[in-house]
Design a protein around this motif. Structure first.
Motif, short mmCIF file in Angstrom:
data_model
loop_
_atom_site.label_atom_id
_atom_site.label_comp_id
_atom_site.label_asym_id
_atom_site.label_seq_id
_atom_site.Cartn_x
_atom_site.Cartn_y
_atom_site.Cartn_z
N ARG A 99 0.85 -1.21 0.00
CA ARG A 99 0.00 0.00 0.00
C ARG A 99 0.88 1.25 0.00
NH1 ARG A 99 -5.73 0.28 2.69
NH2 ARG A 99 -5.88 -1.13 0.90
N HIS A 100 0.54 2.19 -0.86
CA HIS A 100 1.33 3.41 -0.97
C HIS A 100 0.47 4.52 -1.57
CE1 HIS A 100 1.63 1.51 -4.92
NE2 HIS A 100 1.90 2.71 -5.43
N LEU A 101 1.01 5.72 -1.54
CA LEU A 101 0.33 6.89 -2.09
C LEU A 101 0.79 7.16 -3.51
CD1 LEU A 101 0.50 9.43 0.90
CD2 LEU A 101 -1.48 8.11 0.15
N VAL A 102 -0.14 7.67 -4.31
CA VAL A 102 0.15 8.10 -5.68
C VAL A 102 -0.47 9.48 -5.87
CG1 VAL A 102 -0.29 7.67 -8.13
CG2 VAL A 102 0.30 5.77 -6.62
N LEU A 103 0.27 10.36 -6.52
CA LEU A 103 -0.25 11.69 -6.83
C LEU A 103 -1.08 11.61 -8.11
CD1 LEU A 103 -0.28 14.79 -6.28
CD2 LEU A 103 1.70 14.93 -7.82
N LYS A 104 -2.34 12.01 -8.02
CA LYS A 104 -3.19 12.03 -9.21
C LYS A 104 -2.78 13.20 -10.09
CE LYS A 104 -8.00 12.14 -10.73
NZ LYS A 104 -9.43 12.24 -10.31
N PRO A 160 -2.82 19.21 -4.01
CA PRO A 160 -2.47 17.85 -4.45
C PRO A 160 -3.62 16.88 -4.22
CG PRO A 160 -0.77 18.81 -3.02
CD PRO A 160 -1.96 19.70 -2.93
N GLN A 161 -3.91 16.07 -5.22
CA GLN A 161 -4.93 15.03 -5.11
C GLN A 161 -4.21 13.69 -4.95
OE1 GLN A 161 -8.21 15.60 -4.91
NE2 GLN A 161 -7.94 17.81 -5.20
N LEU A 162 -4.34 13.07 -3.77
CA LEU A 162 -3.64 11.84 -3.46
C LEU A 162 -4.57 10.64 -3.57
CD1 LEU A 162 -1.59 13.03 -0.35
CD2 LEU A 162 -0.96 13.15 -2.77
N GLU A 163 -4.01 9.49 -3.95
CA GLU A 163 -4.78 8.26 -4.09
C GLU A 163 -4.03 7.10 -3.43
OE1 GLU A 163 -7.05 9.08 -8.35
OE2 GLU A 163 -5.10 8.06 -8.34
N VAL A 174 -7.67 9.50 -1.40
CA VAL A 174 -7.35 9.81 0.00
C VAL A 174 -8.29 10.90 0.50
CG1 VAL A 174 -5.62 10.81 1.53
CG2 VAL A 174 -4.94 9.12 -0.19
N THR A 175 -8.96 10.63 1.61
CA THR A 175 -9.87 11.60 2.22
C THR A 175 -9.38 12.08 3.58
OG1 THR A 175 -11.16 9.78 3.17
CG2 THR A 175 -11.88 10.65 1.03
N GLY A 176 -8.27 11.53 4.05
CA GLY A 176 -7.73 11.93 5.35
C GLY A 176 -6.94 13.23 5.26
N ASN A 177 -6.72 13.84 6.41
CA ASN A 177 -5.93 15.07 6.47
C ASN A 177 -4.46 14.76 6.23
OD1 ASN A 177 -8.21 16.56 7.10
ND2 ASN A 177 -7.89 16.39 9.30
N PHE A 178 -3.78 15.68 5.52
CA PHE A 178 -2.36 15.50 5.29
C PHE A 178 -1.65 16.85 5.33
CE2 PHE A 178 -4.26 16.10 1.13
CZ PHE A 178 -3.37 16.89 0.43
N ILE A 179 -0.36 16.78 5.55
CA ILE A 179 0.49 17.96 5.58
C ILE A 179 1.56 17.80 4.51
CG2 ILE A 179 0.12 18.45 8.03
CD1 ILE A 179 2.84 17.07 8.54
#
Length: 372
Positions: A99-104, A160-163, A174-179
């Motif tokens: 599991r990891h993040l990807v920038l849309k 940034p739109q994260l997935e 991703v719907t959680g808060n991020f910094i």
């Protein structure tokens, strides 16, 4: 799936052999069809730990991670029950593998236009200790780690739109808060929303506050994460100075009001790193690095050309107005002189008529002569 004949008015039992990791709730219903009565039992598994309230996030997450065993078995078992007569399931609680993040990225992505190095002006970044540099910084662009930069018009805000992905498989947005923070210590970007505009009930966390608490930093992203995240949307009985809520709100969300702003005085490259700070969003430590390349800034040479062009146009307009004024003055003077000449000619003509006309004699009244 476990199927058995209900000839002894039995029911399906479920045993949770590690209830500290996962909780479960079951719903039963009866279905009728083709002379068969089916007793269905649906089981929902869920995680009950609230890491936000935990005094120690790291320890609580470790204790809530592991393997949980569930067993499903009929209440009455005899020789006529078909095999299998039970089901044993194992649930892994924790971060899914891969599991990891990807920038849309934008749908109509532009060609990947990267550079080997780029330069950051000394007035646009700080050292880790907070001091100002004395010379510009040359940065090597890591294409393998960052990928192609996202091109952003400097006159537009950027969010940034994260997935989430499991390997190559898309999971969900991703719907959680991020910094996020700029890996080179850049300071020439900002946030467009204040804490008050975001709806905070108390002062939200900021990078300056975190760094003041941490002291000397060894990394720009040090000190702020899900282990110490605190929401500003909780109600509080403490009286808050309203002026404090005018500070920038530096916590981002896909549906939030706070976006990034870039200066329109220069184009540049930014290397950001984003981190999910919502402690209940995932068991994974989710971070991602990406680059943003801004364009569309008004460069000094462009401003010079613009000022020269505007100055030339204004000068031409002013000369036109002055020329029109002098032409108007000349025409007005000529018209006035012509009018005065006509007036003089008319006066002369009146005087000549008066000299040529006979002077009428005074009439003497007869009565006046008699009485005199």
């Amino acid at each position: 799936m476990l199927v058995f004949l209900d000839i002894h008015s039995g029911f399906l039992q479920m045993f949770n052999h590690n209830s500290t990791l996962v909780k479960s709730r079951a719903n039963s219903d009866i279905q009728y069809g083709r002379g068969v009565i089916a007793h269905n039992k649906s089981v929902t598994f869920y995680h009950h730990m609230d890491f936000y309230r935990s005094p120690n996030y790291t320890t609580a997450k470790k204790l809530a991670t592991g393997i949980s065993c569930f067993e499903l078995i009929p209440s009455n078992i005899n020789l006529i029950c078909p095999s299998p007569t039970q089901i044993v399931s194992y649930l892994s609680v924790g971060c899914p593998k891969g599991r990891h993040l990807v920038l849309k990225r934008p749908a109509a992505s532009e060609p990947c236009d990267t550079v080997d190095t780029y330069t950051i002006g000394k007035e646009h970044f700080l050292h880790l200790d907070g001091t100002s540099p004395t010379q510009d910084k040359v940065v090597h662009y890591d294409l393998v780690r960052l990928g192609c930069p996202v091109r952003v018009d400097s006159s537009h805000n950027f969010l940034p739109q994260l997935e989430l992905y499991d390997g190559e498989e898309f999971v969900r947005p991703v719907t959680g808060n991020f910094i996020l923070w700029e890996e080179q210590g850049r300071t020439d970007y900002s946030y467009n929303a204040t804490m008050k505009q975001a709806g905070c009930h108390k002062v939200a966390q900021t990078w300056s506050q975190i760094r003041d608490e941490q002291g000397m930093l060894t990394d720009w992203g040090q000190g702020w994460g899900p282990w110490n995240y605190r929401s500003c949307f909780e109600e509080t009985n403490t009286v808050i100075d309203s002026s404090l809520l005018q500070r920038p709100y530096q916590i981002l969300n896909s549906t939030g009001v706070s976006w990034l702003q870039f200066p329109n005085t220069h184009d540049s490259m930014y290397t950001f790193r984003a981190r999910i700070v919502d402690p209940n969003y995932s068991f994974c430590d989710l971070e991602i690095s990406f680059a943003v390349q801004t364009y569309g800034a008004q460069h000094p040479e462009d401003l010079t050309v613009t000022m020269i062009t505007v100055g030339g146009i204004m000068g031409a307009v002013l000369l036109g107005l002055l020329g029109s004024y002098f032409v108007y003055r000349k025409q007005t003077s000529q018209a006035f002189a012509t009018r005065m000449m006509l007036v003089k000619m008319l006066h002369k003509e009146d005087h000549s008529h008066q000299r040529e006309s006979p002077v009428p004699k005074k009439r003497t009244s007869v009565l006046g002569d008699i009485w005199s």
